[in-house]
Design a protein around this motif. Structure first.
Motif, PDB file in Angstrom:
ATOM      1  N   HIS A  12       0.652  -1.127  -0.048  1.00 54.86           N
ATOM      2  CA  HIS A  12      -0.037   0.036   0.204  1.00 54.86           C
ATOM      3  C   HIS A  12       0.762   1.377  -0.140  1.00 54.86           C
ATOM      4  O   HIS A  12       2.091   1.346   0.548  1.00 54.86           O
ATOM      5  N   LEU A  13       0.419   2.388  -0.323  1.00 51.69           N
ATOM      6  CA  LEU A  13       1.111   3.575  -0.540  1.00 51.69           C
ATOM      7  C   LEU A  13       0.806   4.224   1.040  1.00 51.69           C
ATOM      8  O   LEU A  13      -0.097   3.737   1.793  1.00 51.69           O
ATOM      9  N   PRO A  14       1.788   5.006   1.467  1.00 50.40           N
ATOM     10  CA  PRO A  14       1.371   5.708   2.752  1.00 50.40           C
ATOM     11  C   PRO A  14      -0.044   6.276   2.997  1.00 50.40           C
ATOM     12  O   PRO A  14      -0.396   6.924   1.899  1.00 50.40           O
ATOM     13  N   GLY A  15      -0.547   5.967   4.118  1.00 50.20           N
ATOM     14  CA  GLY A  15      -2.128   6.414   4.321  1.00 50.20           C
ATOM     15  C   GLY A  15      -2.976   5.498   4.011  1.00 50.20           C
ATOM     16  O   GLY A  15      -4.058   5.757   3.965  1.00 50.20           O
ATOM     17  N   VAL A  16      -2.627   4.341   3.073  1.00 51.68           N
ATOM     18  CA  VAL A  16      -3.634   3.428   2.735  1.00 51.68           C
ATOM     19  C   VAL A  16      -3.310   2.138   3.824  1.00 51.68           C
ATOM     20  O   VAL A  16      -2.293   1.630   3.847  1.00 51.68           O
ATOM     21  N   HIS A  17      -4.438   1.804   4.402  1.00 56.68           N
ATOM     22  CA  HIS A  17      -4.319   0.582   5.477  1.00 56.68           C
ATOM     23  C   HIS A  17      -5.498  -0.057   5.482  1.00 56.68           C
ATOM     24  O   HIS A  17      -6.547   0.209   4.938  1.00 56.68           O
ATOM     25  N   HIS A  18      -5.366  -1.378   6.228  1.00 58.55           N
ATOM     26  CA  HIS A  18      -6.637  -2.117   6.316  1.00 58.55           C
ATOM     27  C   HIS A  18      -7.500  -1.626   7.280  1.00 58.55           C
ATOM     28  O   HIS A  18      -7.110  -1.012   8.235  1.00 58.55           O
ATOM     29  N   PRO A  19      -8.742  -1.584   7.394  1.00 62.08           N
ATOM     30  CA  PRO A  19      -9.747  -1.129   8.139  1.00 62.08           C
ATOM     31  C   PRO A  19      -9.427  -1.721   9.621  1.00 62.08           C
ATOM     32  O   PRO A  19      -9.620  -0.817  10.453  1.00 62.08           O
ATOM     33  N   ALA A  20      -9.065  -2.721   9.774  1.00 61.22           N
ATOM     34  CA  ALA A  20      -8.903  -3.453  10.988  1.00 61.22           C
ATOM     35  C   ALA A  20      -7.448  -3.007  11.644  1.00 61.22           C
ATOM     36  O   ALA A  20      -7.340  -3.452  12.793  1.00 61.22           O
ATOM     37  N   GLU A  21      -6.573  -2.527  11.072  1.00 65.70           N
ATOM     38  CA  GLU A  21      -5.181  -1.839  11.592  1.00 65.70           C
ATOM     39  C   GLU A  21      -5.632  -0.825  12.393  1.00 65.70           C
ATOM     40  O   GLU A  21      -6.476   0.049  12.328  1.00 65.70           O
TER      41      GLU A  21
ATOM     42  N   ALA B 128      -4.176   2.624  14.169  1.00 66.76           N
ATOM     43  CA  ALA B 128      -3.486   3.673  13.723  1.00 66.76           C
ATOM     44  C   ALA B 128      -2.017   3.724  13.876  1.00 66.76           C
ATOM     45  O   ALA B 128      -1.263   4.392  13.161  1.00 66.76           O
ATOM     46  N   GLU B 129      -1.574   3.116  15.024  1.00 68.03           N
ATOM     47  CA  GLU B 129      -0.002   3.107  15.440  1.00 68.03           C
ATOM     48  C   GLU B 129       0.543   2.097  14.489  1.00 68.03           C
ATOM     49  O   GLU B 129       1.701   2.183  14.612  1.00 68.03           O
ATOM     50  N   GLU B 130      -0.175   0.963  14.082  1.00 65.79           N
ATOM     51  CA  GLU B 130       0.517   0.075  13.377  1.00 65.79           C
ATOM     52  C   GLU B 130       0.864   0.880  11.821  1.00 65.79           C
ATOM     53  O   GLU B 130       0.493   1.593  11.263  1.00 65.79           O
ATOM     54  N   PRO B 131       2.020   0.178  11.105  1.00 67.54           N
ATOM     55  CA  PRO B 131       2.765   0.888   9.753  1.00 67.54           C
ATOM     56  C   PRO B 131       1.581   0.458   8.674  1.00 67.54           C
ATOM     57  O   PRO B 131       1.013  -0.758   8.617  1.00 67.54           O
ATOM     58  N   PRO B 132       1.234   1.248   7.812  1.00 67.92           N
ATOM     59  CA  PRO B 132       0.536   1.101   6.731  1.00 67.92           C
ATOM     60  C   PRO B 132       0.812   0.161   5.611  1.00 67.92           C
ATOM     61  O   PRO B 132      -0.183  -0.338   5.085  1.00 67.92           O
ATOM     62  N   HIS B 133       1.841  -0.436   5.872  1.00 70.02           N
ATOM     63  CA  HIS B 133       2.449  -1.220   4.927  1.00 70.02           C
ATOM     64  C   HIS B 133       2.427  -2.996   5.296  1.00 70.02           C
ATOM     65  O   HIS B 133       2.550  -3.746   4.453  1.00 70.02           O
ATOM     66  N   GLY B 134       2.047  -3.154   6.404  1.00 71.77           N
ATOM     67  CA  GLY B 134       1.993  -4.330   7.080  1.00 71.77           C
ATOM     68  C   GLY B 134       0.624  -5.169   6.855  1.00 71.77           C
ATOM     69  O   GLY B 134      -0.237  -4.605   6.236  1.00 71.77           O
ATOM     70  N   HIS B 135       0.864  -6.563   6.934  1.00 73.41           N
ATOM     71  CA  HIS B 135      -0.424  -7.408   6.868  1.00 73.41           C
ATOM     72  C   HIS B 135      -1.229  -7.257   7.964  1.00 73.41           C
ATOM     73  O   HIS B 135      -0.420  -6.701   9.306  1.00 73.41           O
ATOM     74  N   ARG B 136      -2.400  -7.819   8.061  1.00 74.69           N
ATOM     75  CA  ARG B 136      -3.299  -7.508   8.997  1.00 74.69           C
ATOM     76  C   ARG B 136      -2.555  -8.729  10.171  1.00 74.69           C
ATOM     77  O   ARG B 136      -1.896  -9.367   9.948  1.00 74.69           O
TER      78      ARG B 136
END
Length: 139
Positions: A120-129, A131-139
């Motif tokens: 994902h690009l910065p600022g795109v994340h999984h809804p279940a993540e 906010a403090e988790e990195p946006p590029h990680g898996h759930r």
């Protein structure tokens, strides 16, 4: 040679050959839709369509013209590829005013793209993540 351990292992020594063949035939008979699945998966063999999927995964709601510019393709070429991907159930189009924006069609497509190395690009994340988790990680 691949040295990773197998993903699955049998809990017994295995069935005799004819019994195994019968079990495999039964399994295949219970599974419907090999032809449509193979056709759908064949769309991934084109590098340009795969790049389009990576772009949509990286930034849900992206416009086709932005995808075309990112992959260095004509708008018409990109629109045709997007139509194929939409018809096959990989992506869906969402009208936003006069623009059409594209997003992945479902969770399994999303997970497959992660497995293929898409991020994902910065600022795109999984809804279940959180906010403090990195946006590029898996759930």
């Amino acid at each position: 040679m691949d040295r990773d351990p197998p993903v699955h292992v049998r809990s017994d020594d295995g069935a005799p050959t004819e019994e195994l063949v019968d079990e495999l035939r039964s399994l295949l008979a219970e599974t419907a839709g090999f032809e449509p699945l193979a056709q759908r998966m064949a769309l991934l063999s084109d590098p340009r369509r795969l790049q389009i999927l990576f772009c949509i995964h990286a930034h849900p709601g992206v416009r086709s013209s932005d995808v075309a510019r990112a992959i260095g393709a004509l708008d018409s070429t990109t629109s045709h590829a997007l139509a194929l991907l939409r018809d096959a159930g990989w992506v869906r189009a969402r009208r936003a005013g006069r623009e059409v924006r594209y997003e992945l069609a479902d969770g399994p497509v999303h997970e497959l793209l992660h497995d293929l190395g898409s991020a994902h690009l910065p600022g795109v994340h999984h809804p279940a993540e959180h906010a403090e988790e990195p946006p590029h990680g898996h759930r």
